[in-house]
Motif scaffolding. Structure first.
Motif, PDB file in Angstrom:
ATOM      1  N   TYR A  48      -3.636  19.689  -0.307  1.00 45.50           N
ATOM      2  CA  TYR A  48      -3.505  21.054   0.197  1.00 45.50           C
ATOM      3  C   TYR A  48      -2.288  21.743  -0.408  1.00 45.50           C
ATOM      4  O   TYR A  48      -2.346  22.902  -0.811  1.00 45.50           O
ATOM      5  CB  TYR A  48      -3.415  21.039   1.720  1.00 45.50           C
ATOM      6  CG  TYR A  48      -3.500  22.421   2.311  1.00 45.50           C
ATOM      7  CD1 TYR A  48      -2.362  23.096   2.737  1.00 45.50           C
ATOM      8  CD2 TYR A  48      -4.734  23.067   2.419  1.00 45.50           C
ATOM      9  CE1 TYR A  48      -2.456  24.371   3.258  1.00 45.50           C
ATOM     10  CE2 TYR A  48      -4.823  24.341   2.934  1.00 45.50           C
ATOM     11  CZ  TYR A  48      -3.682  24.991   3.360  1.00 45.50           C
ATOM     12  OH  TYR A  48      -3.773  26.258   3.871  1.00 45.50           O
ATOM     13  N   LYS A  50      -0.857  21.097  -3.231  1.00 46.97           N
ATOM     14  CA  LYS A  50      -1.109  21.342  -4.652  1.00 46.97           C
ATOM     15  C   LYS A  50      -1.922  22.620  -4.833  1.00 46.97           C
ATOM     16  O   LYS A  50      -1.651  23.429  -5.720  1.00 46.97           O
ATOM     17  CB  LYS A  50      -1.855  20.139  -5.245  1.00 46.97           C
ATOM     18  CG  LYS A  50      -2.164  20.251  -6.706  1.00 46.97           C
ATOM     19  CD  LYS A  50      -0.966  19.933  -7.563  1.00 46.97           C
ATOM     20  CE  LYS A  50      -1.234  20.374  -8.998  1.00 46.97           C
ATOM     21  NZ  LYS A  50      -0.054  20.511  -9.802  1.00 46.97           N
ATOM     22  N   ILE A  51      -2.911  22.796  -3.981  1.00 47.60           N
ATOM     23  CA  ILE A  51      -3.741  23.996  -4.077  1.00 47.60           C
ATOM     24  C   ILE A  51      -2.955  25.239  -3.702  1.00 47.60           C
ATOM     25  O   ILE A  51      -3.073  26.293  -4.326  1.00 47.60           O
ATOM     26  CB  ILE A  51      -5.017  23.870  -3.214  1.00 47.60           C
ATOM     27  CG1 ILE A  51      -5.883  22.705  -3.693  1.00 47.60           C
ATOM     28  CG2 ILE A  51      -5.807  25.167  -3.210  1.00 47.60           C
ATOM     29  CD1 ILE A  51      -6.319  22.797  -5.141  1.00 47.60           C
ATOM     30  N   GLN A  52      -2.119  25.133  -2.693  1.00 51.46           N
ATOM     31  CA  GLN A  52      -1.251  26.251  -2.311  1.00 51.46           C
ATOM     32  C   GLN A  52      -0.409  26.681  -3.494  1.00 51.46           C
ATOM     33  O   GLN A  52      -0.307  27.864  -3.824  1.00 51.46           O
ATOM     34  CB  GLN A  52      -0.301  25.803  -1.199  1.00 51.46           C
ATOM     35  CG  GLN A  52      -0.664  26.264   0.166  1.00 51.46           C
ATOM     36  CD  GLN A  52       0.436  25.989   1.168  1.00 51.46           C
ATOM     37  OE1 GLN A  52       1.329  25.196   0.916  1.00 51.46           O
ATOM     38  NE2 GLN A  52       0.351  26.631   2.295  1.00 51.46           N
ATOM     39  N   GLN A  54      -0.913  26.095  -6.688  1.00 50.81           N
ATOM     40  CA  GLN A  54      -1.750  26.641  -7.748  1.00 50.81           C
ATOM     41  C   GLN A  54      -2.172  28.066  -7.410  1.00 50.81           C
ATOM     42  O   GLN A  54      -2.188  28.942  -8.267  1.00 50.81           O
ATOM     43  CB  GLN A  54      -2.974  25.741  -7.949  1.00 50.81           C
ATOM     44  CG  GLN A  54      -3.761  25.997  -9.214  1.00 50.81           C
ATOM     45  CD  GLN A  54      -2.988  25.634 -10.466  1.00 50.81           C
ATOM     46  OE1 GLN A  54      -2.070  24.829 -10.434  1.00 50.81           O
ATOM     47  NE2 GLN A  54      -3.336  26.242 -11.577  1.00 50.81           N
ATOM     48  N   ASN A  55      -2.491  28.308  -6.138  1.00 47.03           N
ATOM     49  CA  ASN A  55      -2.872  29.660  -5.713  1.00 47.03           C
ATOM     50  C   ASN A  55      -1.713  30.633  -5.891  1.00 47.03           C
ATOM     51  O   ASN A  55      -1.896  31.768  -6.336  1.00 47.03           O
ATOM     52  CB  ASN A  55      -3.305  29.673  -4.248  1.00 47.03           C
ATOM     53  CG  ASN A  55      -4.665  29.053  -4.024  1.00 47.03           C
ATOM     54  OD1 ASN A  55      -5.436  28.856  -4.963  1.00 47.03           O
ATOM     55  ND2 ASN A  55      -4.971  28.746  -2.775  1.00 47.03           N
ATOM     56  N   LEU A  56      -0.516  30.196  -5.529  1.00 48.04           N
ATOM     57  CA  LEU A  56       0.644  31.067  -5.643  1.00 48.04           C
ATOM     58  C   LEU A  56       0.886  31.419  -7.112  1.00 48.04           C
ATOM     59  O   LEU A  56       1.210  32.569  -7.437  1.00 48.04           O
ATOM     60  CB  LEU A  56       1.877  30.399  -5.023  1.00 48.04           C
ATOM     61  CG  LEU A  56       1.825  30.317  -3.498  1.00 48.04           C
ATOM     62  CD1 LEU A  56       2.879  29.360  -2.955  1.00 48.04           C
ATOM     63  CD2 LEU A  56       2.023  31.685  -2.852  1.00 48.04           C
ATOM     64  N   ALA A  57       0.703  30.444  -7.994  1.00 48.17           N
ATOM     65  CA  ALA A  57       0.859  30.717  -9.426  1.00 48.17           C
ATOM     66  C   ALA A  57      -0.237  31.655  -9.919  1.00 48.17           C
ATOM     67  O   ALA A  57       0.001  32.527 -10.755  1.00 48.17           O
ATOM     68  CB  ALA A  57       0.827  29.406 -10.211  1.00 48.17           C
TER      69      ALA A  57
ATOM     70  N   ALA B  30      -5.348  29.391   0.824  1.00 50.49           N
ATOM     71  CA  ALA B  30      -4.146  28.578   1.026  1.00 50.49           C
ATOM     72  C   ALA B  30      -2.937  29.232   0.379  1.00 50.49           C
ATOM     73  O   ALA B  30      -2.963  29.577  -0.797  1.00 50.49           O
ATOM     74  CB  ALA B  30      -4.367  27.181   0.456  1.00 50.49           C
ATOM     75  N   GLY B  31      -1.892  29.403   1.166  1.00 50.67           N
ATOM     76  CA  GLY B  31      -0.685  30.043   0.652  1.00 50.67           C
ATOM     77  C   GLY B  31      -0.604  31.511   1.021  1.00 50.67           C
ATOM     78  O   GLY B  31       0.444  32.141   0.871  1.00 50.67           O
ATOM     79  N   PHE B  32      -1.712  32.077   1.511  1.00 50.18           N
ATOM     80  CA  PHE B  32      -1.767  33.500   1.868  1.00 50.18           C
ATOM     81  C   PHE B  32      -2.394  33.663   3.248  1.00 50.18           C
ATOM     82  O   PHE B  32      -3.431  34.302   3.402  1.00 50.18           O
ATOM     83  CB  PHE B  32      -2.535  34.292   0.806  1.00 50.18           C
ATOM     84  CG  PHE B  32      -1.916  34.179  -0.563  1.00 50.18           C
ATOM     85  CD1 PHE B  32      -2.286  33.147  -1.410  1.00 50.18           C
ATOM     86  CD2 PHE B  32      -0.932  35.072  -0.969  1.00 50.18           C
ATOM     87  CE1 PHE B  32      -1.686  33.008  -2.656  1.00 50.18           C
ATOM     88  CE2 PHE B  32      -0.334  34.945  -2.218  1.00 50.18           C
ATOM     89  CZ  PHE B  32      -0.710  33.910  -3.066  1.00 50.18           C
ATOM     90  N   PHE B  67      -6.357  37.863  -7.432  1.00 44.00           N
ATOM     91  CA  PHE B  67      -6.675  36.644  -8.172  1.00 44.00           C
ATOM     92  C   PHE B  67      -7.724  36.961  -9.232  1.00 44.00           C
ATOM     93  O   PHE B  67      -8.672  37.690  -8.978  1.00 44.00           O
ATOM     94  CB  PHE B  67      -7.243  35.572  -7.231  1.00 44.00           C
ATOM     95  CG  PHE B  67      -6.299  35.163  -6.136  1.00 44.00           C
ATOM     96  CD1 PHE B  67      -6.423  35.704  -4.860  1.00 44.00           C
ATOM     97  CD2 PHE B  67      -5.285  34.258  -6.378  1.00 44.00           C
ATOM     98  CE1 PHE B  67      -5.545  35.353  -3.849  1.00 44.00           C
ATOM     99  CE2 PHE B  67      -4.405  33.884  -5.366  1.00 44.00           C
ATOM    100  CZ  PHE B  67      -4.536  34.437  -4.108  1.00 44.00           C
ATOM    101  N   MET B 104     -10.611  30.393  -9.840  1.00 43.16           N
ATOM    102  CA  MET B 104      -9.431  31.177 -10.181  1.00 43.16           C
ATOM    103  C   MET B 104      -8.915  30.803 -11.565  1.00 43.16           C
ATOM    104  O   MET B 104      -8.902  29.637 -11.954  1.00 43.16           O
ATOM    105  CB  MET B 104      -8.327  30.923  -9.167  1.00 43.16           C
ATOM    106  CG  MET B 104      -8.612  31.499  -7.802  1.00 43.16           C
ATOM    107  SD  MET B 104      -7.182  31.256  -6.745  1.00 43.16           S
ATOM    108  CE  MET B 104      -7.787  31.943  -5.215  1.00 43.16           C
ATOM    109  N   CYS B 106      -5.750  30.745 -14.167  1.00 42.53           N
ATOM    110  CA  CYS B 106      -4.284  30.712 -14.144  1.00 42.53           C
ATOM    111  C   CYS B 106      -3.797  30.596 -15.588  1.00 42.53           C
ATOM    112  O   CYS B 106      -4.617  30.380 -16.504  1.00 42.53           O
ATOM    113  CB  CYS B 106      -3.809  29.526 -13.309  1.00 42.53           C
ATOM    114  SG  CYS B 106      -2.099  29.669 -12.756  1.00 42.53           S
ATOM    115  N   ASN B 118      -8.992  26.721 -11.953  1.00 49.68           N
ATOM    116  CA  ASN B 118      -8.840  25.855 -10.791  1.00 49.68           C
ATOM    117  C   ASN B 118     -10.231  25.408 -10.341  1.00 49.68           C
ATOM    118  O   ASN B 118     -10.874  26.037  -9.507  1.00 49.68           O
ATOM    119  CB  ASN B 118      -8.109  26.597  -9.664  1.00 49.68           C
ATOM    120  CG  ASN B 118      -7.780  25.677  -8.493  1.00 49.68           C
ATOM    121  OD1 ASN B 118      -8.314  24.587  -8.384  1.00 49.68           O
ATOM    122  ND2 ASN B 118      -6.900  26.141  -7.615  1.00 49.68           N
ATOM    123  N   ILE B 136     -11.768  23.482  -0.984  1.00 48.06           N
ATOM    124  CA  ILE B 136     -10.906  22.518  -1.673  1.00 48.06           C
ATOM    125  C   ILE B 136     -11.657  21.203  -1.822  1.00 48.06           C
ATOM    126  O   ILE B 136     -12.085  20.603  -0.832  1.00 48.06           O
ATOM    127  CB  ILE B 136      -9.582  22.313  -0.911  1.00 48.06           C
ATOM    128  CG1 ILE B 136      -8.812  23.633  -0.847  1.00 48.06           C
ATOM    129  CG2 ILE B 136      -8.739  21.221  -1.580  1.00 48.06           C
ATOM    130  CD1 ILE B 136      -7.497  23.572  -0.105  1.00 48.06           C
TER     131      ILE B 136
END
Lengths: 75, 171
Positions: A48, A50-52, A54-57, B30-32, B67, B104, B106, B118, B136
């Motif tokens: 999880y 790692k995916i976070q 990668q998403n942020l990048a 994830a992350g947002f 994205f 996505m 990158c 990804n 995921i």
């Protein structure tokens, strides 16, 4: 963080819909069983994170990405 | 009666979009965690001659968050989601054929920069219900940073050449 101690065979409820059970305790690792609806996402911590990452990048692509993409055309 | 909403986007400026085009994410990306709604914007295909290879997933409420998405099978022919993925009740998807799957894009940190996909966390869409989620895939076979070496057709040629020579490339 809520910290609980469980023995092998004991469980924990998270809300009404998720139950975590300690299946086996070995030296250095434990086996967890997780009961939840299929749509409940459950991920190993490192995956999880790692995916976070990668998403942020992926959310901050450089401005010149359009030039980089210019080389990609559907033929 | 179709209502338009106004979105401000860092990349595209002020845009008006029909409300019906808003895609809801029952689980945030994830992350947002605070962003639940996005719209799809076409990458400017005509200017770059891209012809729809790439799309932007633009956050409705956050101008800076967008994205870049593309179709994975264009770059990895055999890409499929694991068998047990469907049904996806959280999106109302019964089977694979009902889903739209995008990944996505990158950029790598090396020089020269390469594009990476990804493949480990594709975005799965229910186009009919305008729902989506980032799935995921917890399997080592799926890379979160799959390097894309060239345009789709060149990629396939390179792959078959590599297979014939027996070399194992960096996948």
């Amino acid at each position: 963080m809520l910290v609980l101690t469980r023995k092998s065979g004991q469980g924990v409820w998270i809300g009404d819909d998720v139950r975590v059970v300690v299946l086996e305790v070995k030296e250095g690792s434990i086996r967890l069983g997780i009961e939840a609806a299929k749509e409940t996402p459950i991920y190993r911590d490192e995956v999880y994170r790692k995916i976070q990452e990668q998403n942020l990048a992926s959310a901050v692509l450089p401005e010149d990405i359009t030039e980089t993409l210019a080389g990609f055309k559907r033929k | 009666m179709a209502e338009n909403i106004k979105i401000n986007s860092t990349r595209f400026g002020d845009i008006e979009i029909p409300e019906s085009k808003v895609i809801s994410f029952p689980e945030p990306i994830a992350g947002f965690p605070k962003i639940r709604e996005y719209v799809i914007l076409d990458h400017d295909g005509e200017r770059e001659g891209g012809e729809g290879l790439f799309k932007w997933l633009q956050a409705v409420t956050d101008p800076a968050i967008a994205f870049l998405l593309t179709v994975p099978v264009l770059f990895k022919q055999d890409y499929t989601l694991p068998e047990k993925t469907f049904p996806m009740p959280q999106l109302g998807l019964e089977k694979a054929e009902d889903a739209v799957v995008m990944v996505m894009v990158c950029v790598t940190k090396d020089t020269p920069r390469a594009l990476s996909l990804n493949l480990k966390a594709p975005v799965v869409f229910n186009h009919e219900q305008m729902l989506a989620t980032q799935l995921i895939i917890d399997s080592d076979e799926y890379l979160c940073d799959f390097i894309v070496k060239g345009p789709p057709d060149e990629e396939h040629k390179a792959d078959s050449a590599r297979e014939k020579s027996g070399a194992s490339g960096h996948r």
